[in-house]
Design a protein around this motif. Structure first.
Motif, short mmCIF file in Angstrom:
data_model
loop_
_atom_site.label_atom_id
_atom_site.label_comp_id
_atom_site.label_asym_id
_atom_site.label_seq_id
_atom_site.Cartn_x
_atom_site.Cartn_y
_atom_site.Cartn_z
N SER A 296 0.96 -1.00 0.05
CA SER A 296 -0.07 0.05 -0.12
C SER A 296 0.72 1.47 -0.09
O SER A 296 1.78 1.37 0.73
N TRP A 298 0.35 4.03 1.08
CA TRP A 298 0.17 5.14 2.32
C TRP A 298 0.76 4.65 3.78
O TRP A 298 1.03 3.14 3.70
N LYS A 299 1.06 5.39 4.58
CA LYS A 299 1.47 4.90 5.83
C LYS A 299 0.29 5.07 6.84
O LYS A 299 -0.62 5.89 6.90
N ASP A 316 -5.83 5.23 3.09
CA ASP A 316 -6.09 5.75 1.61
C ASP A 316 -6.61 7.14 1.83
O ASP A 316 -6.17 7.90 2.58
N ILE A 317 -7.93 7.28 1.01
CA ILE A 317 -8.58 8.50 1.35
C ILE A 317 -9.80 8.50 2.02
O ILE A 317 -10.55 9.49 2.18
N GLU A 337 -7.59 13.61 -1.31
CA GLU A 337 -6.33 12.71 -1.67
C GLU A 337 -5.96 12.23 -0.18
O GLU A 337 -6.39 12.45 0.89
N ILE A 338 -4.83 11.58 -0.42
CA ILE A 338 -4.33 10.77 0.67
C ILE A 338 -3.67 11.75 1.69
O ILE A 338 -2.92 12.59 0.87
N ASP A 340 -1.38 14.10 4.26
CA ASP A 340 -0.05 13.98 4.57
C ASP A 340 0.04 13.78 5.98
O ASP A 340 1.04 13.37 6.44
N ASN A 353 -2.94 18.26 2.98
CA ASN A 353 -2.81 17.60 1.94
C ASN A 353 -2.02 18.30 0.78
O ASN A 353 -3.23 19.39 0.22
#
Length: 948
Positions: A296, A298-299, A316-317, A337-338, A340, A353
């Motif tokens: 994946s 994302w973290k 994710d989002i 969006e994903i 930050d 983001n």
């Protein structure tokens, strides 16, 4: 970022919740080499309410800044206290194994004592900055995370896989946590309840306590941190710092690669590179919540919400709010969006983001606000601190932005100014502590909508407001409310709307704005665009305004208002309905219970022709005479309902004079209605009969008869003159109607059933007429049997009626009298005489029958009847003889039995006693019963009395 990109990122922001209070580059002014921020945290300095901002850098520096939320640009540094004091009064516990002190870094920190005397340690060019540098420390290596433990006055700092404890004001090192190498994440406990988890090794009671979770390789370590005050005996530490003791509470094994932690109550949420895990301390159970797809991008990001005891998990989002049991709460949050970075400011979730800060409501999932953060580098990542008393810090690179929550009042005002009324109401309902302002929001929205000529929506808001008083809207109609001008409350609320003006002025101002494109017409646009004249639009808007205000006052008049307010609202509402010509609403208002002032509207109702409403108003004020006079006027004007309304009033009226005065004109219009008035069952006591009859003397005979009949049949009157009047009246009606069948039937029925009337008076009236049956009834009432039989047998030739009359008399001579009537000089009706002999001959005396028969009567006509009569006589004689002899036999048997009883003997001695009272008989009189028991004379008498 260009304007177009910025607009694309921001989108449509609903309202403003956060605002930028400070936006600076504090590291550039600090006496350190260029570096970037890798960790941030916020705490509250309780003594002076300043905000403490902790920044960790990739070069190994830990900096403490102070910021006071004040209107003044130049702020003084906070007063630093040497150590936090414990609120507890208990003695400190015995010292446990001390923490291992870290080695002092090569670069020394700024002296706190010099800060007290010289102000900020920052360079002179930053003396006017909002963020004031308090102190800094070099920790040698990059700072990965900062976790402030305010209750113990410390901060846990993650540096190069180790956790250091430092004083949260001076940043002096208190040592590192032993046995912790390769740490990947730390988190402090929120609302932790020690009593609900299994017992674990811990320090003795005393001191301030905090709890810290540390992720080390494949396990999670849970620590309890305790701090004591210096004043306690035998408790001290070098450098004037408080004594800190550390206790390992529990170890959680089998958890690899923890990158994020959250400790909420008795649950620990763990984010790894592959999944989110929940560990429950109550039952030591680990549960997999969500797994990530393979590789994946994302973290794991998670953020606790302390007030709600919830945790936001980001995948994710999407963001999912879960409770301490790991169960989803509310809807999902869908980001553009994903993210930050993720933060919280209850009840909102913050995500950063690509330079845009977005706020989402944690319960509804709706996007609330977007604001540009500015151009940011990709590395290091953006950081968001936890909300601390409405303060949020976002750090990226060397830039620090401090955001503050806009007060709910300001948010509401801003939404109202933007005409986002539904959003303002939604905010007041959802925001904690804002429901008390809901009435203010509805009030301001109502007044602002009035200025936009959106009357229907404005009234809806006024009705939902609990602080708007009905009299506040009186200034919009000065011609209707001049009497109450001085009682109108002067409220400005938030001052967003203009003072109330006459409604015509409001409409003129709104039309001007419409013509200049400043407003959108709430009325169908085709009317305005079609070139309608301004006068027509004015009339149309005025009509709508009057209708809407009428609806408002119609609703609010039912509330608990003061006496003066009730009078004012009802009176103004009546005037408003008169202006509108709303007859139906007007009549409904005045017909019910109301507080309208009659002197204010009486003349208006007359001049406007609202006489029905005036009559209803008189009735509501208990002015029945005026109401009835008004209905009489309407009845003369051919108003169909006037008679019905008059009957409704008079039927329950107990004033005899009032009823009799107005029933006269009702009789002329509707006799049935008049009869219903006179005999109304709604009265507990009927009207005086004599008064009613006196009024009815000169009027219709029919209603008089119906009233007399009602008195006798329903009211049970037995007065002779009432019965006589009805009999005479019915007789007159029969004579005038030329013997109509209905009238005659009623007369005959009454003459038969009643025995209270004066028979002679009625007989004198109908004597000499053809009312033979009625005369027969009257003669029978007088006991004149002969005349009654003559009328029945000869005038009416009704032999059945004559024979029935004889049967009623019950005497044999009655049939003999009827036979003589048939055979007399006037009758000589042999046929009926023979018929009578056939039916009732056995009851007649044969000798009298023979004497009554005329000499010229052929014997064969009566022979059979005479034979039956004689046979009946012989049968009776023989039957009598039999009965006579049977009676003699019974008499003889009785005499013999009596003789036997008298000859019976019984012996009475001196010891004999009465069988009833047990008294000695002696020489007393006594009696013997058939069962041979004896009783004294006294008991005998008592027995006879009881038997009788």
């Amino acid at each position: 970022m260009t304007d177009s990109m910025e607009r694309r990122k921001l989108g449509a922001a609903d309202r403003k919740v956060l605002k930028v209070a400070v936006e600076e580059f504090p590291l550039r002014s600090a006496a350190i080499p260029p570096c970037s921020i890798t960790a941030a945290a916020v705490a509250q300095h309780r003594e002076d309410s300043s905000v403490l901002v902790y920044l960790g850098t990739d070069s190994g520096y830990l900096l403490l800044y102070s910021w006071k939320r004040s209107a003044t640009a130049a702020l003084q540094s906070p007063r630093i206290r040497p150590a936090r004091s414990s609120p507890r009064n208990s003695q400190p516990s015995p010292p446990a194994s001390p923490l291992r002190h870290s080695h002092s870094p090569s670069r020394e920190g700024i002296d706190v004592e010099s800060l007290k005397s010289n102000g900020s340690a920052a360079s002179p060019e930053r003396q006017r900055s909002d963020l004031r540098l308090v102190t800094l420390k070099s920790l040698g290596r990059a700072v990965e995370a900062v976790c402030v433990l305010e209750i113990v006055g410390q901060a846990a700092v993650l540096v190069d896989g180790q956790v250091l404890l430092v004083d949260f004001l001076s940043l002096e090192s208190l040592g590192s946590i032993p046995g912790c190498k390769g740490v990947t994440a730390i988190a402090h406990a929120i609302s932790f309840d020690e009593t609900r988890v299994p017992p674990s090794p811990r320090l003795a009671d005393g001191g301030d306590r905090a709890h810290l979770a540390v992720a080390v390789r494949s396990k999670i370590l849970l620590f309890e941190v305790v701090s004591w005050r210096q004043e306690k005996e035998n408790v001290a530490s070098p450098g004037g710092l408080p004594v800190t003791k550390l206790s390992l509470m529990r170890e959680l094994f089998g958890i690899e690669g923890a990158h994020a932690l959250a400790w909420v109550k008795n649950s620990i949420f763990i984010g790894t590179s592959r999944e989110y895990i929940l560990f429950t301390l109550r039952d030591s159970r680990a549960t997999r919540l969500f797994s990530f797809p393979v590789e994946s991008p994302w973290k794991p990001l998670l953020k606790p919400f302390p007030k709600e005891s919830l945790v936001l998990l980001v995948m994710d989002i999407a963001g999912i709010m879960v409770n301490e049991e790991g169960l989803p709460v509310g809807g999902s949050l869908v980001f553009s969006e994903i993210p930050d970075a993720v933060g919280q400011s209850s009840p909102y979730a913050l995500v950063v983001n690509k330079g845009v800060v977005e706020l989402y409501h944690s319960q509804t999932g709706s996007k609330v606000q977007s604001l540009a953060y500015g151009s940011v580098p990709v590395e290091p990542p953006c950081l968001i601190t936890d909300d601390n008393d409405g303060i949020i810090v976002i750090a990226n690179g060397d830039k620090v932005s401090c955001f503050t929550r806009i007060s709910v009042d300001d948010q509401l005002k801003d939404l109202l100014k933007q005409k986002q009324y539904s959003e303002a109401v939604k905010l007041a309902n959802e925001e904690e502590g804002a429901k008390s302002k809901l009435g203010m929001v509805h009030a301001e929205a109502g007044f602002l909508l009035l200025a936009d000529l959106r009357f229907e929506e404005a009234i809806d808001h006024f009705l939902r407001s609990d602080i708007v008083e009905p009299t506040e809207l009186f200034p919009f109609f000065p011609s209707l409310t001049s009497r109450w001008r001085n009682m109108v409350p002067r409220k400005r609320y938030w001052g967003l709307h203009a003072p109330p003006q006459p409604i015509r002025t409001v409409i003129e101002s709104g039309l001007y704005s419409l013509q200049n494109g400043l407003l959108t017409s709430p009325i169908k646009s085709k009317q305005f665009q079609g070139g309608s004249r301004s006068g027509q639009l004015m009339t149309q808007y005025q009509l709508e305004a009057f209708q809407c205000f009428g609806r408002y006052w119609e609703t609010t008049r039912k509330r608990d208002l003061s006496s003066t307010s009730r009078d004012a609202v009802d009176t103004v509402l009546v005037k408003l309905y008169i202006e509108l010509g709303a007859t139906k609403e007007l009549e409904a208002l005045v017909a019910a219970s109301n507080h309208c002032l009659l002197e204010e509207v009486e003349s208006l109702l007359r001049t406007s022709g609202q006489f029905r409403a005036l009559a209803f108003l008189y009735e509501s004020k208990n002015m029945l005479d005026c109401a009835l006079e008004t209905w009489h006027y309407l009845a003369q004007s051919a108003e169909q309902s006037a008679t019905l309304e008059t009957a409704r009033l008079l039927e329950r009226c107990f004033d005899t004079d009032l009823v009799l005065r107005h029933v006269l004109w009702v009789i002329r219009l509707d006799e049935n209605m008049a009869f219903r008035i006179l005999t109304s069952p709604q009265r507990t006591k009927a009207l005086p009969a004599d008064d009613v009859l006196r009024v009815l003397e000169a009027d219709s005979t029919m209603i008089r008869q119906r009233y007399l009949q009602w008195l006798i049949d329903d009211q049970g009157f037995d007065d002779a003159h009432i019965h006589t009047e009805l009999a005479l009246s019915l007789s007159h009606s029969v004579l005038q109607a030329d013997e109509g069948p209905d009238s005659r039937a009623a007369l005959q029925s009454f003459l038969e059933s009643s025995s209270k009337y004066d028979v002679g008076a009625v007989l004198d009236l109908i004597r000499g007429t053809n009312l033979w049956r009625e005369q027969a009834i009257l003669h029978r009432k007088q006991g004149n049997e002969k005349l009654a039989l003559e009328i029945l047998a000869l005038k009416l030739q009704d032999s059945d009626a004559a024979e029935n009359y004889c049967a009623e008399l019950g005497r044999p001579d009655a049939y003999m009298q009827l036979l003589q009537t048939y055979l007399g000089n006037e009758g000589n009706n042999v046929k009926h005489a023979v018929r009578l002999l056939d039916r009732h001959g056995p009851q007649l005396d044969p000798i009298e029958v023979l004497d009554a028969l005329p000499p010229d009567m052929p014997l064969h006509l009566a022979s059979q009847a005479l034979v039956r009569t004689l046979r009946a006589r012989i049968h009776l004689h023989r039957q009598g003889q039999i009965e006579k002899h049977l009676t003699r036999g019974i008499n003889f048997q009785t005499r013999m039995k009596k003789l036997e009883e008298r000859s019976r003997e019984i012996q009475v001695t001196g010891e004999s006693v009465c069988s009833s009272c047990n008294a000695r008989i002696g020489t007393k009189l006594f009696a013997v019963f058939p069962n041979e028991s004896i009783a004294c004379y006294k008991c005998l008498r008592l027995h006879e009395q009881n038997t009788q």
